[in-house]
Motif scaffolding. Structure first.
Motif, PDB file in Angstrom:
ATOM      1  N   TRP A  91       0.842  -1.198   0.000  1.00  0.00           N
ATOM      2  CA  TRP A  91       0.000   0.000   0.000  1.00  0.00           C
ATOM      3  C   TRP A  91       0.875   1.245   0.000  1.00  0.00           C
ATOM      4  CZ3 TRP A  91      -0.867   3.944   3.688  1.00  0.00           C
ATOM      5  CH2 TRP A  91      -2.020   4.711   3.478  1.00  0.00           C
ATOM      6  N   LYS A  92       0.584   2.171  -0.928  1.00  0.00           N
ATOM      7  CA  LYS A  92       1.354   3.400  -1.094  1.00  0.00           C
ATOM      8  C   LYS A  92       2.837   3.090  -1.288  1.00  0.00           C
ATOM      9  CE  LYS A  92      -2.227   6.111  -0.403  1.00  0.00           C
ATOM     10  NZ  LYS A  92      -2.806   6.964  -1.469  1.00  0.00           N
ATOM     11  N   GLY A  93       3.097   2.011  -1.996  1.00  0.00           N
ATOM     12  CA  GLY A  93       4.470   1.538  -2.145  1.00  0.00           C
ATOM     13  C   GLY A  93       5.406   2.541  -2.769  1.00  0.00           C
ATOM     14  N   ALA A  94       4.946   3.261  -3.804  1.00  0.00           N
ATOM     15  CA  ALA A  94       5.824   4.211  -4.489  1.00  0.00           C
ATOM     16  C   ALA A  94       6.234   5.357  -3.572  1.00  0.00           C
ATOM     17  CB  ALA A  94       5.127   4.751  -5.740  1.00  0.00           C
ATOM     18  N   GLN A  95       5.275   5.896  -2.799  1.00  0.00           N
ATOM     19  CA  GLN A  95       5.586   7.004  -1.898  1.00  0.00           C
ATOM     20  C   GLN A  95       6.517   6.569  -0.775  1.00  0.00           C
ATOM     21  OE1 GLN A  95       1.214   7.710  -1.702  1.00  0.00           O
ATOM     22  NE2 GLN A  95       1.788   9.837  -1.403  1.00  0.00           N
ATOM     23  N   CYS A  96       6.219   5.427  -0.177  1.00  0.00           N
ATOM     24  CA  CYS A  96       7.048   4.939   0.929  1.00  0.00           C
ATOM     25  C   CYS A  96       8.467   4.633   0.459  1.00  0.00           C
ATOM     26  CB  CYS A  96       6.422   3.701   1.546  1.00  0.00           C
ATOM     27  SG  CYS A  96       4.865   4.011   2.417  1.00  0.00           S
ATOM     28  N   TRP A  97       8.578   3.993  -0.691  1.00  0.00           N
ATOM     29  CA  TRP A  97       9.886   3.638  -1.242  1.00  0.00           C
ATOM     30  C   TRP A  97      10.703   4.901  -1.510  1.00  0.00           C
ATOM     31  CZ3 TRP A  97      13.188  -0.133  -1.597  1.00  0.00           C
ATOM     32  CH2 TRP A  97      14.137  -0.186  -2.624  1.00  0.00           C
ATOM     33  N   LYS A  98      10.081   5.894  -2.112  1.00  0.00           N
ATOM     34  CA  LYS A  98      10.768   7.141  -2.437  1.00  0.00           C
ATOM     35  C   LYS A  98      11.263   7.855  -1.180  1.00  0.00           C
ATOM     36  CE  LYS A  98       9.875  11.665  -4.553  1.00  0.00           C
ATOM     37  NZ  LYS A  98       8.844  12.506  -5.238  1.00  0.00           N
ATOM     38  N   GLU A  99      10.398   7.985  -0.166  1.00  0.00           N
ATOM     39  CA  GLU A  99      10.783   8.719   1.038  1.00  0.00           C
ATOM     40  C   GLU A  99      11.835   7.963   1.850  1.00  0.00           C
ATOM     41  OE1 GLU A  99      10.041  11.757   1.738  1.00  0.00           O
ATOM     42  OE2 GLU A  99       8.642  11.983   0.055  1.00  0.00           O
ATOM     43  N   CYS A 100      11.761   6.640   1.834  1.00  0.00           N
ATOM     44  CA  CYS A 100      12.766   5.864   2.558  1.00  0.00           C
ATOM     45  C   CYS A 100      14.133   6.009   1.906  1.00  0.00           C
ATOM     46  CB  CYS A 100      12.359   4.400   2.623  1.00  0.00           C
ATOM     47  SG  CYS A 100      13.355   3.436   3.779  1.00  0.00           S
ATOM     48  N   LEU A 101      14.183   5.953   0.585  1.00  0.00           N
ATOM     49  CA  LEU A 101      15.462   6.133  -0.105  1.00  0.00           C
ATOM     50  C   LEU A 101      16.048   7.513   0.168  1.00  0.00           C
ATOM     51  CD1 LEU A 101      14.900   4.438  -3.598  1.00  0.00           C
ATOM     52  CD2 LEU A 101      15.936   3.481  -1.524  1.00  0.00           C
ATOM     53  N   LYS A 102      15.184   8.526   0.296  1.00  0.00           N
ATOM     54  CA  LYS A 102      15.664   9.869   0.628  1.00  0.00           C
ATOM     55  C   LYS A 102      16.369   9.873   1.980  1.00  0.00           C
ATOM     56  CE  LYS A 102      12.389  12.894  -1.819  1.00  0.00           C
ATOM     57  NZ  LYS A 102      11.306  13.903  -1.624  1.00  0.00           N
ATOM     58  N   LEU A 103      15.735   9.260   2.972  1.00  0.00           N
ATOM     59  CA  LEU A 103      16.328   9.252   4.310  1.00  0.00           C
ATOM     60  C   LEU A 103      17.617   8.438   4.335  1.00  0.00           C
ATOM     61  CD1 LEU A 103      13.453   9.035   6.944  1.00  0.00           C
ATOM     62  CD2 LEU A 103      14.712  11.018   6.138  1.00  0.00           C
ATOM     63  N   LEU A 104      17.661   7.345   3.605  1.00  0.00           N
ATOM     64  CA  LEU A 104      18.897   6.571   3.536  1.00  0.00           C
ATOM     65  C   LEU A 104      20.027   7.413   2.959  1.00  0.00           C
ATOM     66  CD1 LEU A 104      17.645   3.092   2.240  1.00  0.00           C
ATOM     67  CD2 LEU A 104      18.300   3.699   4.564  1.00  0.00           C
ATOM     68  N   SER A 105      19.726   8.173   1.917  1.00  0.00           N
ATOM     69  CA  SER A 105      20.729   9.040   1.310  1.00  0.00           C
ATOM     70  C   SER A 105      21.187  10.126   2.283  1.00  0.00           C
ATOM     71  CB  SER A 105      20.159   9.674   0.034  1.00  0.00           C
ATOM     72  OG  SER A 105      21.093  10.558  -0.553  1.00  0.00           O
ATOM     73  N   ILE A 106      20.235  10.700   3.008  1.00  0.00           N
ATOM     74  CA  ILE A 106      20.560  11.724   4.001  1.00  0.00           C
ATOM     75  C   ILE A 106      21.481  11.152   5.081  1.00  0.00           C
ATOM     76  CG2 ILE A 106      19.549  13.086   5.896  1.00  0.00           C
ATOM     77  CD1 ILE A 106      17.100  13.465   3.956  1.00  0.00           C
ATOM     78  N   ALA A 107      21.189   9.953   5.541  1.00  0.00           N
ATOM     79  CA  ALA A 107      22.019   9.316   6.567  1.00  0.00           C
ATOM     80  C   ALA A 107      23.423   9.030   6.043  1.00  0.00           C
ATOM     81  CB  ALA A 107      21.354   8.027   7.044  1.00  0.00           C
ATOM     82  N   GLU A 108      23.505   8.534   4.817  1.00  0.00           N
ATOM     83  CA  GLU A 108      24.824   8.251   4.246  1.00  0.00           C
ATOM     84  C   GLU A 108      25.640   9.517   4.057  1.00  0.00           C
ATOM     85  OE1 GLU A 108      24.910   4.337   1.648  1.00  0.00           O
ATOM     86  OE2 GLU A 108      23.488   5.765   0.803  1.00  0.00           O
ATOM     87  N   GLN A 109      24.985  10.592   3.667  1.00  0.00           N
ATOM     88  CA  GLN A 109      25.701  11.868   3.513  1.00  0.00           C
ATOM     89  C   GLN A 109      26.227  12.354   4.856  1.00  0.00           C
ATOM     90  OE1 GLN A 109      23.089  14.644   1.524  1.00  0.00           O
ATOM     91  NE2 GLN A 109      22.771  13.269  -0.208  1.00  0.00           N
ATOM     92  N   ALA A 110      25.442  12.138   5.919  1.00  0.00           N
ATOM     93  CA  ALA A 110      25.895  12.547   7.251  1.00  0.00           C
ATOM     94  C   ALA A 110      27.135  11.769   7.657  1.00  0.00           C
ATOM     95  CB  ALA A 110      24.778  12.347   8.275  1.00  0.00           C
ATOM     96  N   VAL A 111      27.151  10.460   7.384  1.00  0.00           N
ATOM     97  CA  VAL A 111      28.314   9.639   7.709  1.00  0.00           C
ATOM     98  C   VAL A 111      29.517  10.072   6.884  1.00  0.00           C
ATOM     99  CG1 VAL A 111      29.253   7.310   7.607  1.00  0.00           C
ATOM    100  CG2 VAL A 111      26.939   7.675   8.432  1.00  0.00           C
ATOM    101  N   SER A 112      29.287  10.360   5.604  1.00  0.00           N
ATOM    102  CA  SER A 112      30.376  10.795   4.729  1.00  0.00           C
ATOM    103  C   SER A 112      31.007  12.084   5.237  1.00  0.00           C
ATOM    104  CB  SER A 112      29.851  10.989   3.303  1.00  0.00           C
ATOM    105  OG  SER A 112      30.867  11.481   2.451  1.00  0.00           O
TER     106      SER A 112
END
Length: 431
Positions: A91-112
């Motif tokens: 349910w709402k797979g496209a929205q959830c997938w998109k927002e989760c990938l955003k947060l993963l990218s944000i976290a990786e940038q913080a570690v970098s």
């Protein structure tokens, strides 16, 4: 009504003011408590900081008695994809997938950025190993039901997380000696494996960095504080905060004000950590994907992986510690399932176990959906504080947390529950 009841939302003309004007009229910062420092709590904290007006003075206290990722989120297997076990889009797979990938990218940038800072001697966190492992996820067809689902749903997948139907030879090129009884496997090359604990820590670091960046830009009104303490009763917080967001997972039902009033089912899951001894057996291929089956395999590297998970319904045990008996039972249950698709796992050795207590949501026509919404009507009619609930993410907390954390933050800032889809608030009407 806008934002919080403690500040009047009306101008002299009787019209609603904006959050920015409310902030300038206030003589004190707006205070928000987020209970729980797991997937949901960190997502809410990030989006509150990110979406609130720049010049709004907002102080967030993040409560967790153990610390960042101390609950079920921190022991999650971290296999992330937008599909259900029946290989249908969630349910709402496209929205959830998109927002989760955003947060993963944000976290990786913080570690970098933290790693770059370490060159100047300012390294303050240990982020050894990966935050996100991008090798895809593979699911062999082990029965006719799965086989039919693979064939039926491969054409309706997300473009950003496609489904490939591959044969036995292609599957065994990815994972040598993989057992593919029906000669077909379901492969998601864009799916990822997240190191849950490191990810949550990295997202908290991103929140801290955002506060610093805003302060350096002249917007120093945002603050975030981690409080390693438990909240035993919500009334402890009354009068201290303008809004409280409850992201406690299974522990939400332990609050006396909410006990027995939430349609949640608890389930304890044990995850096994296995390692391949040096010079014994065949290394797991570096390019090899993680595996979904009756027991999943979350690959950490050539010599390390997690296998999960067990399902103990109605458990109240939230401890991450696993007794020797519980670990032994988990090995007896999970290893036969895992070896049925990856026989080589029998050469790996037990390196430990961890567990988490999941808050499973009720079943709905749309599937098992989390619970969102304002919880004041469950508590009392004479509350100055606004209480919000984000719970019941169950075994899909990682998938749902990005979008639902964003929705919750928007609802808190605007004090408008109507922006939350009715499918997520309908639980209040069916209690």
């Amino acid at each position: 009504m806008l934002l919080f009841d403690s500040i009047s939302p009306l101008t002299h003309s009787g019209k609603l003011t904006s959050p920015v004007l409310l902030s300038s009229l206030s003589q004190r910062p707006l205070r928000c408590a987020v209970l729980g420092a797991g997937f949901a709590g960190l997502s809410v904290a990030w989006h509150l900081l990110k979406q609130s007006p720049l010049d709004m003075h907002l102080h967030i206290d993040l409560y967790d008695e153990v610390g960042i990722g101390g609950g079920a989120s921190g022991v999650s297997g971290g296999l992330l994809h937008p599909y259900s076990p029946k290989v249908k889009l969630l349910w709402k797979g496209a929205q959830c997938w998109k927002e989760c990938l955003k947060l993963l990218s944000i976290a990786e940038q913080a570690v970098s950025s933290e790693e770059l800072d370490s060159e100047t001697g300012q390294f303050g966190h240990d982020f050894g190993g990966f935050v996100v492992r991008r090798r895809g996820i593979l699911r062999p067809a082990t029965n006719m039901k799965t086989l039919n689902a693979l064939n039926d749903n491969a054409q309706s997948c997300l473009a950003s997380c496609k489904i490939e139907i591959i044969d036995k030879d292609a599957a065994q090129k990815l994972v040598p000696h993989l057992h593919v009884p029906f000669n077909l496997a379901f492969y998601m090359p864009e799916a990822v494996n997240v190191n849950s604990q490191r990810y949550i820590e990295a997202l908290f670091l991103a929140c801290q960095n955002l506060v610093k960046e805003l302060s350096a830009s002249g917007f120093g009104g945002k603050k975030l504080c981690l409080l390693k303490k438990s909240v035993c009763e919500l009334r402890e917080l009354e009068g201290e905060y303008d809004a409280v967001v409850i992201c406690l997972g299974a522990k939400a039902d332990l609050l006396p004000e909410l006990a027995g009033r939430l349609p949640l089912r608890t389930c304890r899951g044990v995850i096994l950590h296995l390692q391949l001894p040096d010079n014994m057996g065949e290394d797991y291929p570096d390019h090899g994907p993680s595996i979904l089956s009756d027991a999943w395999l979350a690959v950490q590297g050539n010599h390390s992986l997690y296998v999960g998970s067990t399902w103990e319904w109605k458990s109240r045990n939230s401890s991450p510690n696993v007794s020797s008996d519980e670990a032994s039972n988990a090995l007896q249950e999970l290893l036969p399932k895992a070896s049925a698709v990856y026989p080589g796992i029998m050469g790996w050795t037990f390196a430990g176990a961890r567990a988490g207590l999941r808050a499973m949501p009720p079943l709905t026509p749309h599937g098992s959906l989390p619970l969102l919404g304002c919880a004041n009507n469950l508590l009392s009619e004479n509350l100055k504080c606004k209480y919000w609930l984000l719970g019941g993410l169950g075994s899909r907390g990682l998938f749902y947390h990005g979008w639902l954390g964003k929705l919750t933050a928007e609802a808190v800032i605007s004090c408008n529950e109507q922006i939350i889809p009715s499918e997520l608030t309908s639980w209040k009407n069916k209690r």
